[in-house]
Design an enzyme around this catalytic site. Sequence first.
Site, mmCIF file in Angstrom:
data_model
loop_
_atom_site.group_PDB
_atom_site.id
_atom_site.type_symbol
_atom_site.label_atom_id
_atom_site.label_comp_id
_atom_site.label_asym_id
_atom_site.label_seq_id
_atom_site.Cartn_x
_atom_site.Cartn_y
_atom_site.Cartn_z
ATOM 1 N N GLU A 129 1.926 17.362 36.340
ATOM 2 C CA GLU A 129 2.802 17.894 37.400
ATOM 3 C C GLU A 129 3.584 19.137 36.999
ATOM 4 O O GLU A 129 4.722 19.316 37.413
ATOM 5 C CB GLU A 129 3.786 16.797 37.856
ATOM 6 C CG GLU A 129 3.072 15.583 38.419
ATOM 7 C CD GLU A 129 3.981 14.390 38.654
ATOM 8 O OE1 GLU A 129 3.702 13.632 39.589
ATOM 9 O OE2 GLU A 129 4.953 14.211 37.897
HETATM 10 C C1 TNX Z 1 3.929 10.407 38.803
HETATM 11 S S1 TNX Z 1 1.553 10.239 37.249
HETATM 12 C C2 TNX Z 1 4.383 10.844 37.572
HETATM 13 C C3 TNX Z 1 5.737 10.527 37.155
HETATM 14 C C4 TNX Z 1 6.486 9.714 38.178
HETATM 15 C C5 TNX Z 1 5.552 8.712 38.806
HETATM 16 C C6 TNX Z 1 6.221 7.799 39.779
HETATM 17 C C7 TNX Z 1 2.394 11.112 36.272
HETATM 18 C C8 TNX Z 1 1.748 11.468 35.048
HETATM 19 N N1 TNX Z 1 3.617 11.471 36.629
HETATM 20 O O1 TNX Z 1 6.436 11.702 36.837
HETATM 21 O O2 TNX Z 1 7.524 9.077 37.536
HETATM 22 O O3 TNX Z 1 4.528 9.407 39.461
HETATM 23 O O4 TNX Z 1 5.348 6.817 40.214
#
Ligand code: TNX
Length: 621
Positions: free
Chosen positions: A392
């Site tokens: 992300e």
């Molecule tokens: C996605 S999946 C994220 C996290 C969040 C989570 C909440 C991923 C590698 N990152 O930053 O906490 O969703 O479900």
Amino acid sequence: MPPTPSATPATGPGPLGAAALGPDVAALPTDPAGLPAQEPAAADLARAAARTAGDLLAPPAPVRLGDVIPAPERVAPDPTADFVLSEDAAIRVSPDPAARDVAAQLAELLRPATGYPVPVTEVADDATAGHLVLTLSGPAASASASASASASASASASAGESAPDRPGGEGYRLHVTPAEVRIIAATAAGLFHGVQTLRQLLPSSIDSPVPVAERWVVPGGLIVDRPRFPYRGAMLDVARHFFGVADVLRVIDHLARYKLNHLHLHLTDDQGWRIAVDSWPRLATVGGATEVGGGPGGWYTAADYRRIVRYAARRHVTLVPEIDLPGHTNAALLAYPELAPDKVAPAPYTGTEVGFSYVDPADERTYDFVADVLGEVAALTPGPWLHIGGDEAFKVKGEAYTGFIERAQRIVAATGKTVVGWHQLAPAAHLDGRVLQWWGTNGDDPVVAEAVRRGARLILSPGNHAYFDMKYAPDTPIGHDWAGLIDVRRSYDWDPGAHLAEVPAEAVLGVEAPLWTESVTSLAEIEFMLLPRLPALAELAWSPRAAHDWAGFRDRLAGHGPRWDRAGIAFHRSPEIPWAAEPAQPAVPRQPTAEVADRASVPVRPDPAATPGPPPATNGA
Ligand code: TNX
């Protein structure tokens, strides 16, 4: 040895006929209508009534050899070969420090509930009657082991055994006879896993922190067991909410119970930086002082972290530290604005959005920071893995992203560790050994499949099956639902070996359940989200696919509720699981009198004040 009363299995809730009155009456001759042909003597009736009362109070059905989670590879029960642990039982262990430590841990888990001394002695000889024996011995047969193997030959044959019955690596062989319980393994990790199986074969009151009068029966027969995948884990996000050392140690206990062998700690994120770094001290002191919702946050000193590492290692759990880069870095930017693209300190962040922060990929100083931090974390971490996040980072696109990741991957390699990252790393160049953690929600990911063809291995954490921050049901009071609802069945019903299109099972290193903690604020909430889903994931990770069976799993899982109750562990009483009723007896601590000791079973509720937990955290807890 104290007398060992014979077990009288509960007769179940059937109509009150002669059988329900117990064997004293049931054994009397009956007429064609099923009634006793002769009037039973008053003494017989009294004895029968007493037994019936005892049966009604007795805990649920006795544990069977196959009642183990994760399901063992092979189970060959021998109902004639139950073992009863007695007050003078000892643990005999091979003369090896790591094996001895497993024996010490077995003793530690037996002593509180049994009240027995359970001494540990190192032995090379085979005179073991009445004892628990832990034998460290390679997969090749040795003299004493082959004697034991021949004793179990018939049980092995009935299990349809074709592969060698002496697994190497993390596998073990557990043989229960009236004379002894023997666990043989090639490694201390294998012995440790065998001990976890033995623990589950004892009555659920073995989890009591205070002595219980119980008949400590271990069902007879042979188990031969080994894991399907080498990497079996869970992730705890200590960044969104901080959890002190004691909480982390307790999570490690839960992993170890189900033969999970990796704990991934998500140590840094926008809301907090949780590990002290000597060369960049403000990361912890400034970046660690926040968390979601505005709480005080906290961080681990090097000593705290080492304590977690040691505690995990003793339980054959490897720590996987994650420093999330280049995104999820608001806390780091707060501490060191020079890392920010605009060199301006952001506001502290205590919300739950993602994807807005990043360290400047165009500034060389960023790579000093990355090398210093990863170098220090690598030096504190004995395990082979270093996780660099990579998820992300929405604002670092294209070549800026892959260039940053490729450099970070090389920095990890220079520390001597193997790089792990979320599957967003896939487009970056392959580096020897690299591992991608896949968290997608459908089984088709061509970019990841291509990275696998270039040599990447995968840890599977499918968001819609293994993200344990997802709610169980719409009314679950905490958690997310962006990846769907994950009830126990959903956490169980997928196959890591065949989940991703174009990815062969051999590329799958294992599975991991991430627990993100935006909405999880306490140990009780951690346990509520992990249990009962963690055992489901553990079974996918450990057991052969042929053992996969929802109905069987559900029934075995039901037996774990009383164990967690005994141990004071919070868990979600999922309506899908036929939980055994809680015992209705009053709390009666075991008295060291013959009268109480001789009774078949007097379950006792745990005294919360006496519940032993890991020692308190030293920092920020
Ligand atoms: C996605 S999946 C994220 C996290 C969040 C989570 C909440 C991923 C590698 N990152 O930053 O906490 O969703 O479900």
